[in-house]
Design a protein around this motif. Structure first.
Motif, PDB file in Angstrom:
ATOM      1  N   LYS A   1      -9.201  -3.599   4.438  1.00 24.16           N
ATOM      2  CA  LYS A   1      -9.439  -2.237   5.071  1.00 24.16           C
ATOM      3  C   LYS A   1      -9.061  -1.957   6.527  1.00 24.16           C
ATOM      4  O   LYS A   1      -8.206  -1.002   6.802  1.00 24.16           O
ATOM      5  CB  LYS A   1     -10.895  -1.745   4.758  1.00 24.16           C
ATOM      6  CG  LYS A   1     -11.521  -1.760   3.354  1.00 24.16           C
ATOM      7  CD  LYS A   1     -12.764  -1.511   3.386  1.00 24.16           C
ATOM      8  CE  LYS A   1     -13.710  -2.140   4.220  1.00 24.16           C
ATOM      9  NZ  LYS A   1     -14.251  -3.352   3.806  1.00 24.16           N
TER      10      LYS A   1
ATOM     11  N   SER B   1     -11.150  -7.323   2.386  1.00 23.09           N
ATOM     12  CA  SER B   1     -10.180  -6.471   1.334  1.00 23.09           C
ATOM     13  C   SER B   1      -9.098  -6.046   1.906  1.00 23.09           C
ATOM     14  O   SER B   1      -8.292  -5.322   1.149  1.00 23.09           O
ATOM     15  CB  SER B   1     -10.971  -5.542   0.440  1.00 23.09           C
ATOM     16  OG  SER B   1     -11.599  -4.484   1.504  1.00 23.09           O
TER      17      SER B   1
ATOM     18  N   ILE C   1       0.789  -1.141  -0.192  1.00 24.18           N
ATOM     19  CA  ILE C   1       0.191   0.121  -0.053  1.00 24.18           C
ATOM     20  C   ILE C   1       0.970   1.115   0.076  1.00 24.18           C
ATOM     21  O   ILE C   1       1.633   1.227   0.901  1.00 24.18           O
ATOM     22  CB  ILE C   1      -0.961   0.161   1.253  1.00 24.18           C
ATOM     23  CG1 ILE C   1      -1.807  -1.198   1.378  1.00 24.18           C
ATOM     24  CG2 ILE C   1      -1.803   1.244   1.230  1.00 24.18           C
ATOM     25  CD1 ILE C   1      -2.916  -1.407   0.324  1.00 24.18           C
TER      26      ILE C   1
ATOM     27  N   MET D   1     -10.514  -0.231  -1.881  1.00 25.71           N
ATOM     28  CA  MET D   1      -9.533  -1.262  -1.683  1.00 25.71           C
ATOM     29  C   MET D   1     -10.366  -2.485  -2.056  1.00 25.71           C
ATOM     30  O   MET D   1     -11.471  -2.920  -1.564  1.00 25.71           O
ATOM     31  CB  MET D   1      -9.059  -1.537   0.039  1.00 25.71           C
ATOM     32  CG  MET D   1      -8.090  -0.404   0.200  1.00 25.71           C
ATOM     33  SD  MET D   1      -7.640  -0.511   1.788  1.00 25.71           S
ATOM     34  CE  MET D   1      -6.545  -2.208   1.788  1.00 25.71           C
TER      35      MET D   1
ATOM     36  N   GLN E   1      -5.296  -4.199  -1.978  1.00 25.85           N
ATOM     37  CA  GLN E   1      -4.597  -3.368  -2.612  1.00 25.85           C
ATOM     38  C   GLN E   1      -5.510  -2.124  -2.656  1.00 25.85           C
ATOM     39  O   GLN E   1      -6.702  -2.334  -2.492  1.00 25.85           O
ATOM     40  CB  GLN E   1      -4.285  -3.663  -3.925  1.00 25.85           C
ATOM     41  CG  GLN E   1      -3.227  -4.791  -4.060  1.00 25.85           C
ATOM     42  CD  GLN E   1      -2.778  -5.174  -5.423  1.00 25.85           C
ATOM     43  OE1 GLN E   1      -3.808  -5.668  -6.359  1.00 25.85           O
ATOM     44  NE2 GLN E   1      -1.495  -5.249  -5.881  1.00 25.85           N
ATOM     45  N   ILE E   2      -5.181  -0.884  -3.171  1.00 26.00           N
ATOM     46  CA  ILE E   2      -5.770   0.250  -3.200  1.00 26.00           C
ATOM     47  C   ILE E   2      -6.011   0.255  -4.835  1.00 26.00           C
ATOM     48  O   ILE E   2      -4.941   0.518  -5.503  1.00 26.00           O
ATOM     49  CB  ILE E   2      -5.238   1.582  -2.761  1.00 26.00           C
ATOM     50  CG1 ILE E   2      -5.416   1.832  -1.237  1.00 26.00           C
ATOM     51  CG2 ILE E   2      -6.093   2.717  -3.294  1.00 26.00           C
ATOM     52  CD1 ILE E   2      -4.475   2.923  -0.538  1.00 26.00           C
TER      53      ILE E   2
END
Length: 250
Positions: A47, A45, A27, A216, A220-221
């Motif tokens: 977060k 995800s 990230i 996300m 990953q973003i």
């Protein structure tokens, strides 16, 4: 181009694994002073893990977390001192059930900052007044609704006068009718210019209050930008798919 002097938190190649399970896979993000960064995405995800790595409630497996110019993953960093500057609001309130509301709010300033009881009580009462719960100061958490408990949890974090507020799905444990009162307090904080990083499923709040949205998935973003860009003009197919399901309007 982001002014480096305004960057409060930066992650570089942030990774987190639990055994063989990779939860965060690199990230890279910057969070500026005064921003309200709202992190959205499907369950699982990464977060909440991302948020918890920011104050080292989860130890990153790799990469850097730079807070106020210092890599806080380096050996020798005083984590307790760091957390004084990072207010954290959890899903489940995490109030001390054996302490009154006033004691819950003042325990941090008194024990961690060494504040005199009179001053700590004065600050606590001002904060409780602000959220309309000054009359509950002598009550215990068990006597409060979920929405009231979460507002107290926000005030408890604010009593430490942090540089950033981190919210980990602060409304997910609440009954639907109590969500609004908590989001209203958060909206007020945003309007005061407090830096906030918010993990939430409340898309209305993200659209109206967020200054930047991070989407996300898979650790990953995948997409980030203004609420208008992410919600109305998403570019990543995964973002489009997610929003079409939660908003039913794309």
């Amino acid at each position: 181009m982001i002014d480096e002097k305004n960057v409060l938190i930066e992650t570089k190649g942030l990774e987190k694994s639990f055994g063989d399970l990779k939860v965060l896979t690199g990230i890279d993000v910057q969070i500026k002073k005064g921003e309200v960064v709202v992190v959205i995405g499907p369950s699982g995800s990464g977060k909440s893990t991302f948020l918890r790595c920011l104050n080292r409630l989860e130890e990153p497996s790799g990469g850097e977390v730079i807070f106020e110019g210092r890599n806080i993953c380096e050996p020798g960093v005083d984590v307790n001192q760091l957390r004084q500057k990072m207010g954290m609001v959890f899903q489940q309130f995490n109030l001390f059930n054996n302490l009154t509301i006033l004691e819950n709010v003042t325990i941090g300033p008194k024990m961690v900052k060494g504040m005199e009881e009179k001053e700590a009580n004065q600050i606590a009462m001002q904060l409780l007044e602000r959220i309309g719960l000054a009359d509950k100061a002598g009550e215990y958490p068990s006597r409060l609704s979920g929405g009231q408990k979460q507002r107290i949890a926000i005030v408890r974090a604010l009593a430490m006068n942090p540089d950033v507020m981190l919210f980990d799905e602060p409304t997910s444990a609440l009954d639907p009718e109590m969500v609004g009162e908590v989001l209203s307090v958060m909206k007020d904080l945003a309007e005061e210019g407090i830096t906030m990083v918010v993990v939430t499923h409340e898309m209305g709040f993200a659209q109206k209050v967020g200054t930047r949205i991070l989407f996300m998935d898979g650790g990953q973003i995948l997409e980030q930008g203004t609420p208008d860009k992410v919600f109305n003009h998403p570019e990543n197919p995964r973002t489009q798919d997610f929003l079409s399901k939660v908003l039913n309007c794309i």
